[in-house]
Design a protein around this motif. Structure first.
Motif, PDB file in Angstrom:
ATOM      1  N   TYR A 140       0.827  -1.204   0.000  1.00  0.00           N
ATOM      2  CA  TYR A 140       0.000   0.000   0.000  1.00  0.00           C
ATOM      3  C   TYR A 140       0.866   1.261   0.000  1.00  0.00           C
ATOM      4  CZ  TYR A 140      -3.123   3.718   1.314  1.00  0.00           C
ATOM      5  OH  TYR A 140      -3.798   4.907   1.318  1.00  0.00           O
ATOM      6  N   ASN A 141       1.956   1.241   0.747  1.00  0.00           N
ATOM      7  CA  ASN A 141       2.852   2.403   0.749  1.00  0.00           C
ATOM      8  C   ASN A 141       3.456   2.639  -0.630  1.00  0.00           C
ATOM      9  OD1 ASN A 141       2.464   3.137   3.431  1.00  0.00           O
ATOM     10  ND2 ASN A 141       4.081   1.786   4.180  1.00  0.00           N
ATOM     11  N   GLN A 142       3.783   1.564  -1.343  1.00  0.00           N
ATOM     12  CA  GLN A 142       4.307   1.711  -2.703  1.00  0.00           C
ATOM     13  C   GLN A 142       3.256   2.323  -3.634  1.00  0.00           C
ATOM     14  OE1 GLN A 142       7.436   0.945  -4.036  1.00  0.00           O
ATOM     15  NE2 GLN A 142       8.108   0.683  -1.925  1.00  0.00           N
ATOM     16  N   ILE A 143       2.000   1.893  -3.451  1.00  0.00           N
ATOM     17  CA  ILE A 143       0.914   2.452  -4.260  1.00  0.00           C
ATOM     18  C   ILE A 143       0.706   3.922  -3.920  1.00  0.00           C
ATOM     19  CG2 ILE A 143      -1.569   2.342  -4.700  1.00  0.00           C
ATOM     20  CD1 ILE A 143      -1.372  -0.696  -4.160  1.00  0.00           C
ATOM     21  N   LYS A 144       0.652   4.211  -2.624  1.00  0.00           N
ATOM     22  CA  LYS A 144       0.401   5.576  -2.161  1.00  0.00           C
ATOM     23  C   LYS A 144       1.470   6.535  -2.643  1.00  0.00           C
ATOM     24  CE  LYS A 144      -0.754   8.082   2.109  1.00  0.00           C
ATOM     25  NZ  LYS A 144      -0.905   7.955   3.583  1.00  0.00           N
ATOM     26  N   GLN A 145       2.728   6.081  -2.693  1.00  0.00           N
ATOM     27  CA  GLN A 145       3.834   6.924  -3.144  1.00  0.00           C
ATOM     28  C   GLN A 145       3.904   7.036  -4.665  1.00  0.00           C
ATOM     29  OE1 GLN A 145       7.395   5.307  -1.328  1.00  0.00           O
ATOM     30  NE2 GLN A 145       6.403   5.228   0.688  1.00  0.00           N
ATOM     31  N   GLY A 146       3.037   6.321  -5.349  1.00  0.00           N
ATOM     32  CA  GLY A 146       3.019   6.380  -6.808  1.00  0.00           C
ATOM     33  C   GLY A 146       4.042   5.485  -7.460  1.00  0.00           C
TER      34      GLY A 146
ATOM     35  N   ILE B 285       3.786   2.181  -7.716  1.00  0.00           N
ATOM     36  CA  ILE B 285       3.048   1.178  -8.477  1.00  0.00           C
ATOM     37  C   ILE B 285       1.901   1.890  -9.165  1.00  0.00           C
ATOM     38  CG2 ILE B 285       1.663  -0.921  -8.377  1.00  0.00           C
ATOM     39  CD1 ILE B 285       3.234  -1.788  -5.950  1.00  0.00           C
ATOM     40  N   GLU B 286       1.897   1.878 -10.497  1.00  0.00           N
ATOM     41  CA  GLU B 286       0.929   2.618 -11.294  1.00  0.00           C
ATOM     42  C   GLU B 286      -0.382   1.838 -11.407  1.00  0.00           C
ATOM     43  OE1 GLU B 286      -1.251   5.002 -13.309  1.00  0.00           O
ATOM     44  OE2 GLU B 286       0.770   5.681 -12.820  1.00  0.00           O
TER      45      GLU B 286
ATOM     46  N   HIS C  98      10.336   1.830 -17.931  1.00  0.00           N
ATOM     47  CA  HIS C  98      11.469   2.307 -18.729  1.00  0.00           C
ATOM     48  C   HIS C  98      11.838   3.733 -18.367  1.00  0.00           C
ATOM     49  CE1 HIS C  98      11.925  -1.036 -21.432  1.00  0.00           C
ATOM     50  NE2 HIS C  98      10.665  -0.989 -21.814  1.00  0.00           N
ATOM     51  N   GLU C  99      10.817   4.502 -18.001  1.00  0.00           N
ATOM     52  CA  GLU C  99      11.005   5.940 -17.841  1.00  0.00           C
ATOM     53  C   GLU C  99      11.558   6.320 -16.476  1.00  0.00           C
ATOM     54  OE1 GLU C  99       7.152   7.451 -18.633  1.00  0.00           O
ATOM     55  OE2 GLU C  99       7.163   6.871 -20.757  1.00  0.00           O
ATOM     56  N   GLU C 100      11.195   5.584 -15.433  1.00  0.00           N
ATOM     57  CA  GLU C 100      11.614   5.937 -14.079  1.00  0.00           C
ATOM     58  C   GLU C 100      12.021   4.696 -13.308  1.00  0.00           C
ATOM     59  OE1 GLU C 100       9.142   9.215 -12.172  1.00  0.00           O
ATOM     60  OE2 GLU C 100       7.727   8.405 -13.624  1.00  0.00           O
ATOM     61  N   LYS C 101      13.208   4.716 -12.750  1.00  0.00           N
ATOM     62  CA  LYS C 101      13.672   3.621 -11.925  1.00  0.00           C
ATOM     63  C   LYS C 101      12.820   3.520 -10.665  1.00  0.00           C
ATOM     64  CE  LYS C 101      17.250   2.161 -14.328  1.00  0.00           C
ATOM     65  NZ  LYS C 101      17.286   0.782 -14.865  1.00  0.00           N
ATOM     66  N   ASN C 102      12.650   2.292 -10.202  1.00  0.00           N
ATOM     67  CA  ASN C 102      11.909   2.013  -8.969  1.00  0.00           C
ATOM     68  C   ASN C 102      10.439   2.398  -9.050  1.00  0.00           C
ATOM     69  OD1 ASN C 102      14.246   1.018  -7.588  1.00  0.00           O
ATOM     70  ND2 ASN C 102      14.891   3.150  -7.311  1.00  0.00           N
ATOM     71  N   LYS C 103       9.924   2.505 -10.272  1.00  0.00           N
ATOM     72  CA  LYS C 103       8.491   2.662 -10.481  1.00  0.00           C
ATOM     73  C   LYS C 103       8.031   1.503 -11.355  1.00  0.00           C
ATOM     74  CE  LYS C 103       7.621   7.440  -9.445  1.00  0.00           C
ATOM     75  NZ  LYS C 103       6.743   8.584  -9.724  1.00  0.00           N
ATOM     76  N   PHE C 104       6.804   1.020 -11.091  1.00  0.00           N
ATOM     77  CA  PHE C 104       6.392  -0.242 -11.677  1.00  0.00           C
ATOM     78  C   PHE C 104       5.003  -0.151 -12.295  1.00  0.00           C
ATOM     79  CE2 PHE C 104       8.998  -0.891  -7.891  1.00  0.00           C
ATOM     80  CZ  PHE C 104      10.085  -1.578  -8.428  1.00  0.00           C
ATOM     81  N   ILE C 105       4.816  -0.881 -13.396  1.00  0.00           N
ATOM     82  CA  ILE C 105       3.493  -1.086 -13.973  1.00  0.00           C
ATOM     83  C   ILE C 105       3.066  -2.504 -13.623  1.00  0.00           C
ATOM     84  CG2 ILE C 105       3.857   0.534 -15.864  1.00  0.00           C
ATOM     85  CD1 ILE C 105       4.236  -1.892 -17.690  1.00  0.00           C
ATOM     86  N   VAL C 106       1.769  -2.746 -13.629  1.00  0.00           N
ATOM     87  CA  VAL C 106       1.226  -4.029 -13.200  1.00  0.00           C
ATOM     88  C   VAL C 106       0.963  -4.911 -14.418  1.00  0.00           C
ATOM     89  CG1 VAL C 106      -0.582  -5.190 -11.904  1.00  0.00           C
ATOM     90  CG2 VAL C 106       0.142  -2.885 -11.243  1.00  0.00           C
ATOM     91  N   LEU C 107       1.610  -6.085 -14.444  1.00  0.00           N
ATOM     92  CA  LEU C 107       1.357  -7.061 -15.495  1.00  0.00           C
ATOM     93  C   LEU C 107       0.273  -8.050 -15.084  1.00  0.00           C
ATOM     94  CD1 LEU C 107       4.976  -7.902 -16.735  1.00  0.00           C
ATOM     95  CD2 LEU C 107       3.372  -6.221 -17.645  1.00  0.00           C
ATOM     96  N   ASP C 108       0.176  -8.347 -13.805  1.00  0.00           N
ATOM     97  CA  ASP C 108      -0.853  -9.249 -13.320  1.00  0.00           C
ATOM     98  C   ASP C 108      -1.133  -8.935 -11.853  1.00  0.00           C
ATOM     99  OD1 ASP C 108      -2.663 -11.403 -13.731  1.00  0.00           O
ATOM    100  OD2 ASP C 108      -1.353 -12.720 -12.582  1.00  0.00           O
ATOM    101  N   GLY C 109      -2.414  -8.805 -11.511  1.00  0.00           N
ATOM    102  CA  GLY C 109      -2.787  -8.556 -10.127  1.00  0.00           C
ATOM    103  C   GLY C 109      -3.353  -7.179  -9.857  1.00  0.00           C
TER     104      GLY C 109
END
Length: 386
Positions: free
Chosen positions: A42-48, A50-51, A89-100
């Motif tokens: 949740y903290n990762q989501i809140k900080q943006g 995880i997109e 690709h654009e920002e390190k330590n930021k993630f897009i969701v492939l599954d879930g």
């Protein structure tokens, strides 16, 4: 169109994208897996980091009952499916969701409903193993009397696998395709929207949030949860603006349209908005001739064909009310019957798995000739055969 027909369209659409993928596997493509707690996620989501694209969360809606069962499983430390992410690709330590994505939205929406409006009402319901938690919101769950369950929820582990240092997006399409080839397939458009963020990408979603003629063609009364409506709109705009540049790779063609129009939105948004209005008008004009239920279908056949719809709407969106009269319509219907029943080259060119430059050129040229002869037009051949 029934949802099982939409499933077929999603499968066909995904396959034609996968057929265009060029995989370049190298040592740069790596994965790692970690167990993250609900609190960490949740903290990762809140900080943006995880997109989740919160503006369009309702496109992937579960029921509140299903969401509640996930929360219950986490409280009880029961296994839940892993989350698969990919580093941006654009920002390190930021993630897009492939599954879930729906699992992540369920967690985020339960904890902070005002920000992540994914639940209809963020209250646990229909729990079988922990019935005493029924009717609990996060506020009630966090009270001292429920402290044990609340801590169990926060500290519950979810396995997260991350793909990182990938050199191209093609590997992400391939992974997404493999992960989402189940009973209810997800459209590649969802991944495309995550990879190509921008104002044009938002336009595709915002436009198809509103129920319009395209949804009536698809036979649905709500925005499509797999984004088939957004993908069809993207194809329509791509063909209207860039048909002459089509080189036989549909994936790259659609991706490139998103990149260009996101980048040049300030100067292109008026053109795109006009094309969207022409799409609606084209559907209405065609429905006057064939009826809404027969759009995108061969003469006297029942199955919707997206490639047929693409060429129909490409040209009918460029006609006007003045063109639609009894004589012209009769010519069109007769010519379309002949194309449907007798022209093998036309039907062969419509197969989704043959989206080569030659097949696309044939389908557009043959339909162009039908429109020109039926409605006294002079549409030029923008994608001539070489």
């Amino acid at each position: 169109m029934e949802y099982n027909e939409i499933d077929e369209e999603i499968i066909e659409s995904n396959k034609e994208i996968v057929d265009n993928i060029t995989l370049i596997l190298s040592e740069n493509i790596k994965t790692y897996s970690r167990d993250w707690t609900v609190e960490t996620i949740y903290n990762q989501i809140k900080q943006g980091n995880i997109e989740l694209n919160p503006k369009f969360q309702r496109r992937n809606a579960w029921t509140d009952e299903k969401r509640s069962r996930l929360i219950e499983s986490l409280i009880l430390k029961l296994p839940v499916p892993e989350i698969v992410l990919a580093e941006s690709h654009e920002e390190k330590n930021k993630f897009i969701v492939l599954d879930g994505k729906q699992r992540l939205l369920t967690i985020a929406g339960f904890i902070e409903h005002e920000t992540y409006k994914y639940w209809d009402k963020p209250i646990l319901r229909d729990l079988k193993l922990k019935p005493k938690l029924n009717n609990m919101s996060i506020e009630l769950l966090s009270q001292d009397i429920n402290r044990e369950s609340y801590r169990a929820f926060q500290n519950s582990d979810i396995r997260c696998t991350v793909v990182f240092n990938q050199t191209t997006d093609d590997i992400l399409y391939e992974i997404f395709y493999r992960l989402n080839s189940g009973a209810v397939p997800l459209s590649m458009q969802e991944l495309r929207q995550s990879l190509r963020k921008g104002e044009f990408s938002d336009f595709l979603m915002e436009s198809t949030e509103k129920i319009g003629p395209l949804h009536r063609v698809l036979g649905i009364d709500q925005p499509d949860k797999r984004l088939l409506d957004a993908e069809i709109l993207l194809k329509f705009i791509s063909y209207r603006m860039y048909l002459s540049k089509y080189n036989g790779n549909l994936k790259k063609f659609l991706d490139d349209t998103l990149v260009v129009l996101n980048k040049e939105w300030e100067t292109t948004h008026s053109i795109v908005s006009r094309l969207y209005l022409e799409l609606d008008l084209g559907i209405e004009l065609l429905s006057q001739i064939t009826g809404m239920d027969n759009i995108g279908k061969y003469y006297n056949e029942n199955r919707f064909n997206r490639n047929l719809f693409d060429v129909q709407i490409h040209f009918f969106s460029q006609l006007s009310e003045n063109d639609i009269n009894q004589i012209n319509n009769a010519k069109y219907l007769k010519g379309f019957e002949e194309l449907s029943k007798q022209d093998n080259a036309f039907r062969k060119s419509m197969v989704s798995s043959t989206n080569t430059k030659k097949s696309v050129a044939i389908r557009f040229d043959l339909f162009r000739q039908l429109i020109n002869s039926s409605y006294n037009k002079d549409f030029k051949n923008l994608l001539p055969l070489e």
